[in-house]
Scaffold this active site. Structure first.
Site, PDB file in Angstrom:
ATOM      1  CB  SER A  20       0.514  -8.910  -0.777  1.00 51.18           C
ATOM      2  OG  SER A  20       0.042  -7.607  -1.029  1.00 51.18           O
TER       3      SER A  20
HETATM    4  N1  SAH Z   1       3.094  -4.065  -2.066  1.00 51.88           N
HETATM    5  C1  SAH Z   1       3.065  -4.021  -0.616  1.00 51.88           C
HETATM    6  C2  SAH Z   1       1.656  -4.280  -0.082  1.00 51.88           C
HETATM    7  C3  SAH Z   1       1.253  -3.204   0.831  1.00 51.88           C
HETATM    8  S1  SAH Z   1      -0.474  -3.071   1.227  1.00 51.88           S
HETATM    9  C4  SAH Z   1       4.090  -4.949  -0.012  1.00 51.88           C
HETATM   10  O1  SAH Z   1       4.744  -5.696  -0.764  1.00 51.88           O
HETATM   11  O2  SAH Z   1       4.293  -4.919   1.206  1.00 51.88           O
HETATM   12  C5  SAH Z   1      -0.993  -1.751   0.158  1.00 51.88           C
HETATM   13  C6  SAH Z   1      -0.324  -0.418   0.355  1.00 51.88           C
HETATM   14  O3  SAH Z   1      -0.962   0.488  -0.554  1.00 51.88           O
HETATM   15  C7  SAH Z   1      -0.474   0.203   1.735  1.00 51.88           C
HETATM   16  O4  SAH Z   1       0.798   0.481   2.263  1.00 51.88           O
HETATM   17  C8  SAH Z   1      -1.275   1.490   1.489  1.00 51.88           C
HETATM   18  O5  SAH Z   1      -0.894   2.572   2.328  1.00 51.88           O
HETATM   19  C9  SAH Z   1      -0.938   1.772   0.028  1.00 51.88           C
HETATM   20  N2  SAH Z   1      -1.895   2.615  -0.693  1.00 51.88           N
HETATM   21  C10 SAH Z   1      -3.249   2.603  -0.646  1.00 51.88           C
HETATM   22  N3  SAH Z   1      -3.770   3.548  -1.469  1.00 51.88           N
HETATM   23  C11 SAH Z   1      -2.692   4.162  -2.077  1.00 51.88           C
HETATM   24  C12 SAH Z   1      -2.558   5.231  -3.020  1.00 51.88           C
HETATM   25  N4  SAH Z   1      -3.609   5.903  -3.511  1.00 51.88           N
HETATM   26  N5  SAH Z   1      -1.318   5.596  -3.402  1.00 51.88           N
HETATM   27  C13 SAH Z   1      -0.214   4.965  -2.921  1.00 51.88           C
HETATM   28  N6  SAH Z   1      -0.275   3.959  -2.013  1.00 51.88           N
HETATM   29  C14 SAH Z   1      -1.504   3.556  -1.596  1.00 51.88           C
END
Ligand code: SAH
Length: 219
Positions: free
Chosen positions: A64
């Site tokens: 993000s």
């Molecule tokens: N907080 C992260 C942002 C990653 S983007 C950072 O600091 O880098 C969002 C992430 O959510 C992705 O890796 C995606 O695979 C995950 N995601 C999406 N749906 C999800 C779910 N149901 N359970 C767990 N993770 C999920």
């Protein structure tokens, strides 16, 4: 894994940039100032780690934008010792920021490859207050509930009831972006066992919140 003077300087400028954009929570700004964001990047993009932008982390996912991390972290109002569930570990950066704010962090990721990478990185960097889980975060993490705070870092079509029910009451806070192509950030406070107060705030764009898990060998 080094954190050079140049990295520290770029990080200070990022913090000033976030301040100008309206982030005023000093604890959050200090946490962003403390965490070496470049270490959560893939080599190809490391040069860009201190720009206020989202970047690819592999598996079609992104880390993000710092503004978004700061915005969500400020809404959570983390206090030392808070048990915080993060859904969507991704690179592990947001989890590290929560740990720097004094939280006991439980973070869950649905893609095994990302889970494995973030878990190793956070452990190599010494984040003992972060526990990583592989699983479907739409179900929350019932074994460790209730949580003082829950943060979702993917765009949810609807707010899963299971997450609202895993908040401590009264006073537990859920921060979740809701919507299909664009998302409105919601801050939901559990005011009693059966009541929640919901506030819709600014709009953002997140990768989708999806059900189920993806194993390494399925890709
Ligand atoms: N907080 C992260 C942002 C990653 S983007 C950072 O600091 O880098 C969002 C992430 O959510 C992705 O890796 C995606 O695979 C995950 N995601 C999406 N749906 C999800 C779910 N149901 N359970 C767990 N993770 C999920």
């Amino acid at each position: 894994m080094t954190d050079s003077y140049r990295d520290k300087g770029r990080r200070r400028r990022l913090v000033e940039d976030l301040r100008k954009k309206g982030i005023s929570d000093e604890a959050v700004l200090a946490a962003i100032g403390a965490i070496p964001r470049h270490l959560f990047f893939q080599k190809d993009f490391e040069e860009h780690a201190y720009e206020d932008k989202a970047f690819p982390i592999g598996n079609e996912q992104t880390i993000s934008q710092p503004y978004t991390v700061a915005y969500q972290s400020a809404l959570l109002n983390v206090k030392t010792g808070d048990r915080v569930l993060e859904i969507g570990t991704g690179s592990g950066y947001q989890a590290a920021v929560l740990a720097a704010l004094g939280a006991q962090v439980y973070t869950i990721e649905r893609q095994e490859a990302l889970y494995l990478r973030a878990q190793k990185l956070l452990s190599d960097l010494g984040f003992v207050s972060v526990r990583c889980f592989f699983g479907d975060g739409t179900k929350g993490l019932p074994l460790f509930a209730p949580f003082d705070k829950i943060i979702v870092t993917a765009g949810a079509p609807v707010v899963p009831d299971k997450l609202k029910l895993q908040l401590r009451h009264p006073g537990g806070i859920l921060v979740i972006p809701v919507g299909d192509t664009v998302q409105r950030m919601f801050r939901i406070v559990r005011t009693s066992a059966e009541t929640w107060q919901e506030d819709g705030l600014d709009t953002f764009r997140f990768v989708p919140f999806l059900e189920g898990t993806v194993r390494n060998d399925e890709r």
